[in-house]
Design an enzyme around this catalytic site. Structure first.
Site, short mmCIF file in Angstrom:
data_model
loop_
_atom_site.label_atom_id
_atom_site.label_comp_id
_atom_site.label_asym_id
_atom_site.label_seq_id
_atom_site.Cartn_x
_atom_site.Cartn_y
_atom_site.Cartn_z
N GLU A 5 0.64 -1.15 0.03
CA GLU A 5 -0.06 0.17 0.07
C GLU A 5 0.83 1.13 -0.17
O GLU A 5 0.41 2.21 -0.89
CB GLU A 5 -0.96 -0.14 1.18
N SER B 294 20.57 -7.27 -7.88
CA SER B 294 19.19 -7.15 -8.82
C SER B 294 19.35 -8.31 -9.72
O SER B 294 18.76 -8.90 -10.34
CB SER B 294 18.89 -6.09 -9.18
N HIS C 125 4.34 -10.42 -9.54
CA HIS C 125 5.90 -10.32 -9.35
C HIS C 125 6.22 -9.15 -8.27
O HIS C 125 7.10 -9.55 -7.42
CB HIS C 125 6.63 -10.46 -10.54
N SER C 126 5.90 -7.96 -8.65
CA SER C 126 6.32 -6.87 -7.84
C SER C 126 5.12 -5.78 -7.97
O SER C 126 4.33 -6.13 -8.64
CB SER C 126 7.55 -6.17 -8.42
#
Lengths: 285, 430
Positions: free
Chosen positions: B105, B191, B320-321
């Protein structure tokens, strides 16, 4: 000693002084295709001097892990031409490990050795000089020796340095010259160029094999053109010694850089641009 | 060097050895078979021309301890975990779930740039994390918040990393969810996918030669398993006999790519086995199975100095993200099935309830408590300043080289001369 023997000697000293040092890579166990690791497995055991499967990215990644765990990995890439499968591991992992982890972890004990440059019969895949690719990567040190004495001292410095280092060995020099090399431990400073010949008319900068070419140029220029050259061996490509070159160029007013690698985007361009800027903006006079 | 004569000798000895081979029950040989003499190969000659195919072989089983209703099927397999630990594990999963919800959120509100939830994989993470020794060095991919959380890295630590504030141990240099901490023996994440896998193998080798009695562990997804680094790492670990645990989180999707577009054959477990790694496939939604398999693998890895591989199946219930919308590519029925049948947290809760360790009342009160803990941490993190901007230049090398010092000074001079153009007040020092 010639150059490959001085490399062996540096590795021998490292294995002797640091019980966590490991030497590994393709065909390293039996002495390596250039004979740089001859006798080391017999002397230090197969746990510390060993063959790896044939995978450059595996070798680099595995080596980074050893360094993260506090060991001292000295990894061999059989030819600099074959270092590219390891490019991601070197550029995105080794070079950035300390930075991305806020200095909590690092792989500074990592050293990667790779024979580079042309020998005359290696054709396109056994002749490349890839130093410029790595010079564009903050976090790495890139070193190239010109002869046996420098090779041992600079390789030892790389192994001891707290940052990941790539050590390119011009393979044509492995057996070409013999120099007096101390058998014991010694190191030479990284990021320090060396003025080999003092002169007043022009500064010549090279590294590795080109230093020998430039030595001939110094003679020819004197004989044929009556030009007095100053010759500098850069030795460390990254982080490089701007000051020594800038001071020399401030004196001679001219700069010539010779490298074996392709012209466009070569490290010579970096030196040429930086020296012009530094002579204008920084006080080297 | 092995001489030809000695090779012939071995061949003669092996020739008459009677071997009855049962290959997954498909072919039985009753006659004498001649052994192949070849370095690194153990095989027999056959006059049948058969192309071996994984489709014809038995698929690897999936280990579980409890069924979907949270009932232990074989009591002898139930791990010896104290009631206190079981409740702690459950609470970790609940806090993790609330943290994910709130952080998701916050990203939507624009307070953080990015987030990745672990929805559906909470028990996989907590269960396996509990199976390691606290000093085993672990490497994650990015969806391993539950692992580092189990080791004591707090909600505030995690939120600070996502905020890149001045409490972020990584000095604001990584995208959100790339956690790491020396104190918790967890290496900060990169990453780049799969690059961490060979690192864990190298750490394991160092532990082995230093006789540390530690193993290393590495988490990655089934998508990252396609990277060259993964193959190299599996091979190196097996050949160089490294005490490392590979935990492949097979969650069905690599961003939008379903497993059918990722691999052929029998999943990652079969692949790992073919590298010569002891392998188990585990129901990643069964926290007891994840714990037991990791603990056992860990003990054996250290004792035998060899790698172990766990393929953990846990469907990714979330996106996923925050940059992803999985409704575009996920089948709604499939998602619904997993939400109802496959959510690992209610399954764990049923197990605890049957043991009398949890009930509706504790569930309700702890949910409130968990939410409060996350909100308190968020409020604190939200107030922190951003890190010192000079961190852009430090830690590139152990010591700053001269040229970088010059660049740093030029940059500082520019910032100070144009201080009104930069949000320096948001940052810690300058």
């Amino acid at each position: 000693m010639n150059l490959f023997e001085s490399i062996t000697s540096a590795l021998d000293c490292a294995l002797k002084r640091d019980p966590s040092a490991c030497v590994f890579g393709e065909d390293v166990g039996f002495g390596g295709v250039f004979r740089c690791t001859v006798g080391l497995q017999e002397k230090y055991g197969a746990d510390r001097v060993f063959n790896t499967p044939l995978s450059e990215q595996g070798i680099a990644g595995f080596a980074i892990g050893l360094a993260v765990a506090g060991a001292t990995p000295i990894a061999e890439m059989q030819f600099a031409d074959y270092i590219f499968p390891a490019f991601d591991q070197i550029v995105n992992e080794a070079a950035k490990f300390r930075y991305r982890s806020g200095n909590l972890f690092d792989c500074g004990k990592l050293t990667i050795r790779a024979p580079c440059g042309a020998v005359g019969h290696g054709a396109l895949y056994h002749s490349q000089s890839p130093e410029a690719y790595f010079a564009h990567t903050p976090g790495l040190k890139v070193v190239i020796p010109r002869g046996p004495f420098n090779a041992k001292g600079l390789l030892t410095a790389c192994i001891n340095d707290p940052n990941p280092c790539i050590f390119f060995e011009p393979k044509i020099l492995y057996r070409s010259a013999i120099e007096e090399v101390p058998v014991g431990d010694y190191s030479l400073p990284l990021s320090q160029a060396e003025v080999l010949v003092e002169g007043s008319d022009i500064t010549l900068v090279g590294w590795g094999t080109q230093v020998h070419v430039l030595r001939e140029v110094v003679k020819l220029a004197q004989e044929k053109l009556k030009v007095n050259c100053e010759l500098i061996d850069l030795r460390t490509i990254l982080p490089w010694d701007e000051e020594t070159i800038a001071k020399s160029v401030a004196k001679t007013g001219r700069l010539l850089i010779a490298h074996e690698a392709p012209l466009t985007g070569g490290f010579g361009a970096e030196i040429a641009a930086s020296i012009q800027v530094s002579l204008i903006t920084r006080a080297y006079y | 060097m092995l001489k030809v004569s000695s090779l012939l000798n071995i061949a003669t000895k092996l020739k008459n050895v009677c071997s009855i081979v049962n290959m997954a029950g498909y072919r039985q040989y009753s006659q004498n078979r001649e052994a192949v003499v070849f370095p690194g190969i153990q095989s027999h000659y056959t006059e049948e021309m058969v192309f071996s195919d994984i489709q014809n072989e038995e698929k690897m089983d999936t280990f579980r301890i409890m069924n979907l209703k949270g009932k232990v099927i074989n009591k002898t397999m139930e791990p010896d975990l104290s009631n206190e630990t079981l409740v702690k594990m459950y609470k970790h999963c609940i806090i993790h779930k609330h943290m994910d919800k709130i952080m998701h959120e916050l990203q939507r509100q624009g307070r953080i740039s990015f987030y990745m939830t672990s929805r559906g994989e909470e028990v996989l993470q907590t269960g396996s994390a509990a199976g390691f020794h606290p000093e085993d060095l672990l490497f994650g991919q990015y969806r391993e918040a539950g692992v580092i959380f189990w080791r004591g890295f707090s909600v505030y630590d995690m939120i600070s990393q996502c905020y890149s504030n001045n409490s972020d141990l990584l000095k604001g240099r990584n995208m959100p969810v790339h956690y790491g901490s020396k104190e918790h023996h967890f290496v900060p994440m990169s990453s780049c996918l799969g690059t961490q896998i060979p690192h864990a193998v190298g750490v394991a080798y160092a532990n082995k030669i230093k006789n540390k009695n530690l193993c290393s562990g590495v988490y990655f997804g089934e998508g990252a398993s396609s990277e060259g680094d993964a193959h190299a790492a599996f091979n190196f670990a097996a050949v160089l006999k490294c005490p490392v645990i590979f935990i492949c989180r097979n969650n069905g999707y690599a961003i939008s790519t379903p497993t059918k577009d990722q691999y052929s054959g029998d999943g990652l477990a079969a692949r790992a086995k073919s590298y010569g790694i002891s392998t188990i496939r585990v129901d990643g939604n069964d926290i007891l199975a994840m714990y037991a398999a990791t603990k056992q693998a860990r003990e054996l890895a250290v004792k035998k100095n060899k790698p172990y591989f766990i393929e953990a199946l846990a469907y990714r219930l979330g996106d996923h993200s925050t940059s992803d919308d999985s409704t575009v590519y996920k089948n709604a029925e499939e998602q619904e099935y997993w939400l109802v049948q496959g959510d690992p947290i209610p399954r764990f809760r049923k197990y605890l309830q049957d043991k009398g360790l949890w009930d509706d009342k504790t569930e309700e009160s702890f949910n409130k408590e968990a939410k409060k803990e996350v909100l308190t941490a968020f409020k604190k993190a939200d107030k922190q300043l951003k890190p010192n901007p000079n961190f852009m230049f430090t830690d590139v090398y152990k010591e700053m080289p001269e040229r970088l010092q010059n660049q740093h000074q030029d940059w500082r001079k520019h910032i100070l001369e144009n201080a009104d153009k930069y949000p320096l007040a948001n940052h810690d020092q300058f």
